[in-house]
Each structure stands twice: as C-alpha cells, then as structure tokens.
Design a protein around this motif. Structure first.
Motif, PDB file in Angstrom:
ATOM      1  N   PHE A  81      46.441  16.909   9.246  1.00  0.00           N
ATOM      2  CA  PHE A  81      47.581  17.735   8.847  1.00  0.00           C
ATOM      3  C   PHE A  81      48.895  17.297   9.487  1.00  0.00           C
ATOM      4  O   PHE A  81      49.902  17.203   8.817  1.00  0.00           O
ATOM      5  N   ASP A  82      48.908  17.010  10.793  1.00  0.00           N
ATOM      6  CA  ASP A  82      50.184  16.689  11.435  1.00  0.00           C
ATOM      7  C   ASP A  82      50.730  15.320  11.030  1.00  0.00           C
ATOM      8  O   ASP A  82      51.888  15.024  11.281  1.00  0.00           O
ATOM      9  N   SER A  87      60.040  15.855   7.425  1.00  0.00           N
ATOM     10  CA  SER A  87      61.271  16.608   7.222  1.00  0.00           C
ATOM     11  C   SER A  87      61.771  16.510   5.791  1.00  0.00           C
ATOM     12  O   SER A  87      62.791  17.095   5.456  1.00  0.00           O
ATOM     13  N   HIS A  88      61.087  15.728   4.942  1.00  0.00           N
ATOM     14  CA  HIS A  88      61.543  15.496   3.574  1.00  0.00           C
ATOM     15  C   HIS A  88      60.418  15.661   2.557  1.00  0.00           C
ATOM     16  O   HIS A  88      59.248  15.469   2.877  1.00  0.00           O
ATOM     17  N   LEU A  89      60.801  15.959   1.330  1.00  0.00           N
ATOM     18  CA  LEU A  89      59.885  15.925   0.200  1.00  0.00           C
ATOM     19  C   LEU A  89      59.859  14.484  -0.304  1.00  0.00           C
ATOM     20  O   LEU A  89      60.907  13.860  -0.453  1.00  0.00           O
ATOM     21  N   SER A  90      58.672  13.947  -0.544  1.00  0.00           N
ATOM     22  CA  SER A  90      58.523  12.578  -1.035  1.00  0.00           C
ATOM     23  C   SER A  90      57.975  12.611  -2.457  1.00  0.00           C
ATOM     24  O   SER A  90      57.166  13.470  -2.787  1.00  0.00           O
ATOM     25  N   VAL A  91      58.429  11.668  -3.299  1.00  0.00           N
ATOM     26  CA  VAL A  91      57.895  11.541  -4.657  1.00  0.00           C
ATOM     27  C   VAL A  91      57.608  10.071  -4.941  1.00  0.00           C
ATOM     28  O   VAL A  91      58.354   9.190  -4.514  1.00  0.00           O
ATOM     29  N   SER A 167      65.664  16.524   1.736  1.00  0.00           N
ATOM     30  CA  SER A 167      65.227  17.118   3.002  1.00  0.00           C
ATOM     31  C   SER A 167      64.774  18.558   2.784  1.00  0.00           C
ATOM     32  O   SER A 167      65.233  19.234   1.859  1.00  0.00           O
ATOM     33  N   HIS A 168      63.881  19.020   3.643  1.00  0.00           N
ATOM     34  CA  HIS A 168      63.425  20.414   3.576  1.00  0.00           C
ATOM     35  C   HIS A 168      64.605  21.356   3.756  1.00  0.00           C
ATOM     36  O   HIS A 168      64.655  22.416   3.148  1.00  0.00           O
ATOM     37  N   GLU A 169      65.556  20.948   4.583  1.00  0.00           N
ATOM     38  CA  GLU A 169      66.752  21.775   4.817  1.00  0.00           C
ATOM     39  C   GLU A 169      67.548  21.942   3.524  1.00  0.00           C
ATOM     40  O   GLU A 169      67.983  23.040   3.193  1.00  0.00           O
TER      41      GLU A 169
END
Length: 196
Positions: A81-82, A87-91, A167-169
C-alpha cells in the motif's frame, strides 16, 4: 494455585490492612494462553512498526497498515500500500493483444487524449476539465503490434502516460471528485480509413 481462582492480576493488601501498601500477584493463565491473549501488546505482522493489542491486529492489517497489500483489479498482482500512495493522480495507456490486431495498422500511432472531468454544475461555472494529449512514437516498442509472446502481464511493455497528471491538492480545488467518484475520459483519434 487455588481452584476457581480468576486468571490474571489479583490485587491484595498487606497483612496490616493498610491501603497504601499493595502488591499484585500474577497467576498463570490457562495453558496456551500466552501468545494468543487478545490483550497482549504485539507488533504488526507486516513489520510496519505499529504496536497494538492483538485483538486490534485484523482491523489494522485490513485498513490502517501502510505495509498492507492491495491487489490490482486488472493484473491480479499485489502491491504494498505505501508504495502506491503518492501526491498525484497518474494515468496510462497500454496496448494489449486483441482479437482484431491483424485488422489494425501498426505501429499504434493514433493521438491519445486523457481528460479528468470537472463535475461542477455547468449552470454555476464553466467546467475546467484537465486534459493531456500525446502522439505515440512509432519507434517505441510499447506501440508495436502485440505478439503472441507478449502477454498482458509483460512488464517490459508498461505503456505510456502521465505519472503526475494532476496533484491531489488540485483535485480538491474543484469538483473533480463528486459522490466519491471521478471520471476520466481516454479517447483515441482513429483515422477515417479505419472507420469506413
């Protein structure tokens, strides 16, 4: 050991009856209890460093442990899991073998567009979709015709994409997530001669 005595710590007072002087006598538990006691403090079996009561281990291993494994719904591999948190969404896009490969033109060279759809109410504000487009390099082996020897789990052909798509932010700044769901559109521009 007295018959019918309770297991565990037993407080008792000294022979003078003074409350300030107390001692605790530990009675042995039932046979095999040590190493199985649900109250015993133990370390996480996944070696994440967390210490807790044995009875809390199942919940920790299922939902809290950063070293727990997550199975991939697509490739059936398990990932720690870790290592998949970031910190980002990847595609990514990946060319896989299919029944109609002999009817297609190779190498794969069609324009690919990824879009993260803004789910904001269009009557309140103009949607701001996040979009990235690329043209595959026809010389790259990941876009060659898949052969019989190239399985869908072949790690040498991982595909192409954006490891830091958004980014998740930034995802939290607008309504990209609504009702705990996101929508990603992946489109491939197919030439007219294939369509006709």
């Amino acid at each position: 050991m007295a018959t019918g005595a309770p297991w565990g710590p037993v407080p008792s007072r000294c022979h003078l009856g003074r409350a300030a002087v107390q001692r605790v006598t530990l009675l042995p538990g039932p046979p095999g209890h040590q190493g199985m006691c649900p109250q015993e403090s133990v370390y996480c079996e996944n070696k994440c460093g967390a210490r807790m009561m044995r009875r809390l281990l199942p919940q920790h291993a299922l939902a809290e442990c950063p070293k727990r494994t997550q199975p991939c719904a697509y490739c059936a591999k398990e990932f720690v899991f870790d290592t998949i948190q970031s910190s980002h969404l990847s595609v990514y896009i990946r060319v896989l073998p299919g029944d109609y490969d002999n009817l297609l033109e190779w190498p794969f060279s069609y324009r690919v567009t990824f879009s993260l759809l803004d789910q904001s109410d269009p009557s309140l504000s103009k949607p701001q979709h996040v979009t990235e487009t690329f043209h595959p390099d026809p010389n790259w082996k990941n876009f060659q015709k898949p052969g019989a020897s190239r399985s869908s789990l072949d790690e040498s052909t991982l595909g192409f994409g954006y490891p830091k798509f958004i980014s998740h932010e930034d995802i939290r700044k607008r309504n990209y997530v609504r009702d705990n769901a996101i929508f990603i559109r992946a489109s491939v521009e197919i030439p007219r001669k294939i369509l006709s």
